[in-house]
Design an enzyme around this catalytic site. Structure first.
Site, PDB file in Angstrom:
ATOM      1  N   GLU A 215    -127.169 -19.874  22.414  1.00 51.88           N
ATOM      2  CA  GLU A 215    -126.248 -20.997  22.394  1.00 51.88           C
ATOM      3  C   GLU A 215    -127.044 -22.243  22.060  1.00 51.88           C
ATOM      4  OE1 GLU A 215    -122.337 -20.377  25.212  1.00 51.88           O
ATOM      5  OE2 GLU A 215    -124.055 -21.374  26.097  1.00 51.88           O
ATOM      6  N   HIS A 239    -122.097  -9.946  30.343  1.00 57.69           N
ATOM      7  CA  HIS A 239    -121.743  -9.827  28.932  1.00 57.69           C
ATOM      8  C   HIS A 239    -122.685  -8.891  28.157  1.00 57.69           C
ATOM      9  CE1 HIS A 239    -119.136 -12.957  30.086  1.00 57.69           C
ATOM     10  NE2 HIS A 239    -119.871 -14.010  29.775  1.00 57.69           N
ATOM     11  N   LYS A 375    -129.283  -2.930   6.975  1.00 59.32           N
ATOM     12  CA  LYS A 375    -130.401  -3.323   6.125  1.00 59.32           C
ATOM     13  C   LYS A 375    -131.053  -2.069   5.587  1.00 59.32           C
ATOM     14  CE  LYS A 375    -133.823  -5.755   7.710  1.00 59.32           C
ATOM     15  NZ  LYS A 375    -134.548  -6.684   8.603  1.00 59.32           N
TER      16      LYS A 375
HETATM   17  C1  BG6 Z   1    -119.409 -17.655  29.901  1.00 58.72           C
HETATM   18  C2  BG6 Z   1    -120.586 -18.398  30.459  1.00 58.72           C
HETATM   19  O1  BG6 Z   1    -119.162 -16.500  30.633  1.00 58.72           O
HETATM   20  O2  BG6 Z   1    -119.658 -17.321  28.558  1.00 58.72           O
HETATM   21  C3  BG6 Z   1    -120.914 -19.627  29.637  1.00 58.72           C
HETATM   22  O3  BG6 Z   1    -120.318 -18.778  31.796  1.00 58.72           O
HETATM   23  C4  BG6 Z   1    -121.048 -19.255  28.167  1.00 58.72           C
HETATM   24  O4  BG6 Z   1    -122.099 -20.238  30.084  1.00 58.72           O
HETATM   25  C5  BG6 Z   1    -119.867 -18.433  27.707  1.00 58.72           C
HETATM   26  O5  BG6 Z   1    -121.110 -20.462  27.419  1.00 58.72           O
HETATM   27  C6  BG6 Z   1    -120.073 -17.905  26.305  1.00 58.72           C
HETATM   28  O6  BG6 Z   1    -118.897 -17.309  25.843  1.00 58.72           O
HETATM   29  P1  BG6 Z   1    -118.589 -17.239  24.302  1.00 58.72           P
HETATM   30  O7  BG6 Z   1    -117.285 -16.526  24.224  1.00 58.72           O
HETATM   31  O8  BG6 Z   1    -118.532 -18.648  23.804  1.00 58.72           O
HETATM   32  O9  BG6 Z   1    -119.711 -16.475  23.681  1.00 58.72           O
END
Ligand code: BG6
Length: 479
Positions: A215, A239, A375
């Site tokens: 990010e 995630h 690739k």
């Molecule tokens: C959230 C986190 O679960 O996911 C955030 O708490 C993060 O910190 C976000 O920015 C990222 O989600 P996405 O969908 O923008 O990749």
């Protein structure tokens, strides 16, 4: 589709998550006719907000050119204020719901309770809902919950026990919004509907796997929340680990939610808890030009905090398919770009005939600009005998020009309305995820391990680069 009225109750309706995610997703579903005909949306939160003001706030976060649809949607939205730990408040909510639904009889009704709530009120709210707003015989009740699901194994189990006292597992929908993302939903299709991946998806052909979340912004005013959790709990434990399990799982017997999640659980059980020496931690400092503040400059972050804003860790899956293949998960805030991608790097060609070949790599880019590309080596066209690294490219922008990629929350709310649990986290998955991370988190926090500093806008801590190469990743010079 449901027979009777469906009511979606958004708890925490005046909060950030509700305005930024839940309501826009509900509008997206509504505008595309995916909500049941009979749906009503009831917001609930502590603050007393007049209905027109509430609707104005909901609409301020919805980007659309279809004003007529937005007006109709807003008409479905109402608001009740009340507390999260108080019987009369919930009795009042229930009376309001019965009024909206037009009958006291629970038969054929569905209520979805979407808890967009801070952890501190989680238990009282879910208990109050069960006692006062739960539909009896003939009605359906669904409870949607969002992370954080605790901070470690013990606190998560405590929360789980409190929830399980009132709600059956099949009524609970634990959101990990990555499971609603288009490219994550496509992973199983790529793997199990293509003969070519099935055959090579194992330790004999795959050298290493990287899952990266970047990010380009920092805590942006969320420092207070973030500091309590850190990047490992915010991104990696949920995630990225979810993405890993879908990449690594065996083919489920069927596509039913239980069959799919049974396979995911097997992967998690084959991973040993992480250790500090297999982890890199980082924290960002101000940008080179000093325009962007460092993590510790955020006034909501406690002085001298050692909370990591970057982490890389290697996961080893001890089973027949994956023994010896490192899965490297990396995530960080305030980096040089925003991007989430999976890189599956294959082995070197055995007995290679050509000089200067690079490894095949399958790249699945989750965002931005969704893409799958492979690739591979090709001959440079023409009379040259040189080799050229190129790609078989499935960029969504080119291939699916007019497709609208839905927001993850739209997809998940729709699944919940259908009663499909496939893309929600089961209790045992959650527990296993915490088992993998808890010893590491306790060590980092107990010993206040100092993260390596990296500049805002950089590629992260220098040690991370060496780390992934040590675990087998080979960087191609053209990359
Ligand atoms: C959230 C986190 O679960 O996911 C955030 O708490 C993060 O910190 C976000 O920015 C990222 O989600 P996405 O969908 O923008 O990749």
């Amino acid at each position: 589709s449901e027979s009777g009225p469906t009511t979606i109750v958004v708890l925490g309706a005046s909060g950030d998550l509700a305005f930024k995610k839940t309501y826009p997703a509900l509008f997206g579903l509504f505008a595309n006719s995916f909500l049941p005909q009979t749906v009503k949306i009831v917001g609930y939160a502590r603050s007393a907000i007049a209905l027109p003001d509430f609707r104005a706030r909901v609409s301020s976060k919805i980007k659309t050119t279809d004003q007529a649809a937005l007006d109709k949607f807003l008409q479905l939205c109402t608001y009740v204020s009340g507390k999260y730990d108080d019987a009369p408040s919930f009795q009042n909510l229930n009376a309001f719901l019965e009024d909206v639904e037009g009958t006291k009889d629970p038969k054929g009704k569905t209520r979805v309770f979407y808890m967009a709530l801070p952890p501190s009120v989680f238990i009282p709210a879910s208990t109050g809902l069960k006692h006062w707003c739960y539909l009896g015989e003939g009605g359906k009740n669904r409870l949607v919950v969002e992370k954080p699901f605790g901070k470690d194994l013990a606190s998560s189990q405590e929360l789980g026990t409190a929830l399980a006292a009132n709600w059956k597992e099949e009524e609970i929908y634990r959101i990990d919004h990555y499971l609603g993302k288009e490219m994550v939903k496509s992973l199983m299709v790529l793997r199990f509907a293509n003969v070519l991946f099935g055959a090579i998806w194992n330790r004999n052909h795959i050298n290493n796997v990287q899952i990266t979340f970047k990010e380009k912004f920092g805590t942006d005013g969320r420092g207070g929340y973030f500091d309590e959790f850190g990047i490992i709990r915010d991104i990696m434990q949920n995630h990225l680990l979810q993405v890993l399990t879908i990449l690594a799982m065996d083919r489920p017997v069927t596509l039913s939610a239980e069959d799919v999640r049974n396979e995911k659980v097997k992967v998690l059980r084959a991973i040993k808890p992480l250790t500090l020496d297999e982890t890199i931690l980082g924290q960002y400092t101000a940008s080179a030009d000093k325009k962007e503040p460092g993590y510790l400059d955020d006034p909501t972050v406690p002085h001298g905090s050692t909370t990591p804003t970057y982490a890389a860790a290697v996961f080893k899956i001890h089973n027949e398919r994956w023994e010896g293949v490192p899965f490297i998960l990396k995530c960080g805030k305030a980096l040089e770009e925003s991007k989430v991608e999976i890189r599956v790097q294959f082995n070197d060609v055995a007995g290679n005939l050509y000089p200067s070949t690079v490894r095949n790599e399958l790249v699945i880019r989750l965002q931005p600009k969704e893409a799958v590309y492979m690739k591979l080596m090709n001959k440079e066209p023409g009379l040259s005998t040189d080799l050229h690294v190129t790609e078989l490219d499935l960029s969504y922008e080119k291939r699916y020009k007019d497709a609208k990629i839905p927001d993850a929350y739209e997809s998940l709310i729709l699944d919940c309305l259908k009663g499909d649990h496939s893309n929600f986290v089961r209790d045992d998955e959650l527990e296993l995820a915490w088992k993998i991370f808890t010893p590491l988190l306790h060590k980092i926090e107990g010993e206040k391990i100092q993260p390596e500093l990296y500049q805002y806008g950089s590629r992260g801590p220098a040690a991370a680069q060496e780390f992934i190469e040590r675990h087998g990743f080979q960087r191609d010079s053209s990359y």
